[in-house]
Design a protein around this motif. Sequence first.
Motif, PDB file in Angstrom:
ATOM      1  N   ARG A   9       0.944 -10.284  -3.967  1.00  0.00           N
ATOM      2  CA  ARG A   9       0.000  -9.313  -3.366  1.00  0.00           C
ATOM      3  C   ARG A   9       0.409  -7.912  -3.798  1.00  0.00           C
ATOM      4  N   SER A  10      -0.552  -7.172  -4.316  1.00  0.00           N
ATOM      5  CA  SER A  10      -0.267  -5.797  -4.727  1.00  0.00           C
ATOM      6  C   SER A  10      -1.406  -4.892  -4.291  1.00  0.00           C
ATOM      7  N   TYR A  11      -1.126  -3.593  -4.278  1.00  0.00           N
ATOM      8  CA  TYR A  11      -2.106  -2.581  -3.903  1.00  0.00           C
ATOM      9  C   TYR A  11      -2.123  -1.496  -4.976  1.00  0.00           C
ATOM     10  N   TYR A  12      -3.204  -0.719  -4.964  1.00  0.00           N
ATOM     11  CA  TYR A  12      -3.270   0.434  -5.854  1.00  0.00           C
ATOM     12  C   TYR A  12      -3.177   1.710  -5.030  1.00  0.00           C
ATOM     13  N   LEU A  13      -2.192   2.531  -5.358  1.00  0.00           N
ATOM     14  CA  LEU A  13      -2.008   3.832  -4.722  1.00  0.00           C
ATOM     15  C   LEU A  13      -2.023   4.895  -5.807  1.00  0.00           C
ATOM     16  N   ALA A  14      -2.973   5.806  -5.696  1.00  0.00           N
ATOM     17  CA  ALA A  14      -3.128   6.862  -6.694  1.00  0.00           C
ATOM     18  C   ALA A  14      -3.205   6.261  -8.103  1.00  0.00           C
ATOM     19  N   LYS A  15      -4.017   5.196  -8.217  1.00  0.00           N
ATOM     20  CA  LYS A  15      -4.264   4.504  -9.487  1.00  0.00           C
ATOM     21  C   LYS A  15      -3.044   3.786 -10.046  1.00  0.00           C
ATOM     22  N   GLU A  17      -0.418   0.592  -9.551  1.00  0.00           N
ATOM     23  CA  GLU A  17      -0.270  -0.695  -8.877  1.00  0.00           C
ATOM     24  C   GLU A  17       1.118  -0.800  -8.242  1.00  0.00           C
ATOM     25  N   VAL A  18       1.128  -1.130  -6.952  1.00  0.00           N
ATOM     26  CA  VAL A  18       2.384  -1.316  -6.224  1.00  0.00           C
ATOM     27  C   VAL A  18       2.473  -2.781  -5.823  1.00  0.00           C
ATOM     28  N   SER A  19       3.458  -3.462  -6.347  1.00  0.00           N
ATOM     29  CA  SER A  19       3.637  -4.890  -6.053  1.00  0.00           C
ATOM     30  C   SER A  19       4.402  -5.049  -4.751  1.00  0.00           C
ATOM     31  N   VAL A  20       3.818  -5.769  -3.786  1.00  0.00           N
ATOM     32  CA  VAL A  20       4.443  -5.938  -2.471  1.00  0.00           C
ATOM     33  C   VAL A  20       5.033  -7.339  -2.312  1.00  0.00           C
ATOM     34  N   LEU A  21       4.247  -8.368  -2.604  1.00  0.00           N
ATOM     35  CA  LEU A  21       4.751  -9.743  -2.585  1.00  0.00           C
ATOM     36  C   LEU A  21       4.863 -10.227  -4.019  1.00  0.00           C
ATOM     37  N   ARG A  22       6.022 -10.786  -4.349  1.00  0.00           N
ATOM     38  CA  ARG A  22       6.312 -11.091  -5.754  1.00  0.00           C
ATOM     39  C   ARG A  22       6.694 -12.561  -5.957  1.00  0.00           C
ATOM     40  N   GLY A  23       5.807 -13.435  -5.525  1.00  0.00           N
ATOM     41  CA  GLY A  23       6.055 -14.852  -5.738  1.00  0.00           C
ATOM     42  C   GLY A  23       6.702 -15.512  -4.540  1.00  0.00           C
ATOM     43  N   THR A  46       2.719  -7.603   5.232  1.00  0.00           N
ATOM     44  CA  THR A  46       1.789  -8.081   4.208  1.00  0.00           C
ATOM     45  C   THR A  46       1.859  -9.598   4.098  1.00  0.00           C
ATOM     46  N   LEU A  47       3.060 -10.158   4.131  1.00  0.00           N
ATOM     47  CA  LEU A  47       3.205 -11.609   4.079  1.00  0.00           C
ATOM     48  C   LEU A  47       2.552 -12.250   5.291  1.00  0.00           C
TER      49      LEU A  47
END
Length: 218
Positions: A9-15, A17-23, A46-47
């Motif tokens: 799971r990732s999000y976009y902040l100020a264009k 990509e910020v990866s939050v959950l990584r497998g 997030t999880l």
Amino acid sequence: MIKATNVHRSYYLAKKEVSVLRGIDLEIKAGEKIFLCGPSGAGKTTLMYTLAGLERPNDGEVFLDDTSFYKLSSSAQANLRNDKIGYIFQSYFLLPELTAIENVLVPGMIGGKSDREKAKAALTRVGLAERIDHLPAELSGGEQQRVAIARALVNDPSIIFADEPTGNLDSRNGDEIMKILLEVVAERNATLVVVTHDTALSRHGDRVLTIKDGKIAD
């Protein structure tokens, strides 16, 4: 059973990509009490939201029993959430214009099976029999969280997700809320998943999963 396979799971902040959950890979058995711990920003909430059907993963799958949740239609997802899942949040999320019992009735109204006696019984179970007609503004923080617990339980869910359920409470009220929650979960043999930064609280769990940098730490 709850199962996650290779969840990202990732999000976009100020264009960016910020990866939050990584497998994330995990399995939670029916009736287990699981506490998700870890530092701020590690991905705990997030999880939980992803496991609870509230945030779709960018990749990977989440199973509730043998059903791949995010492969269901939107309406089927909503029905499954309402039938099988209860949510408790740190900020309560009570509707301010509704009384305690009306707030507890909301999940039943959504599912077309509103039952005032059942809602009253849920509030009685959490110690609010005398406060059912009070508005949230007329209740203490601890009482508001009890309403939130009753609301989460009113549809007899098999899974309860709680995000920092004692985070806005003092230690006395926090301990009492946790005691009530654990008792009710045990009575119903429900699965409980709790996000907390309080390591002392996590001792109540069957297992503690520590989230670090978007993964489950060994």
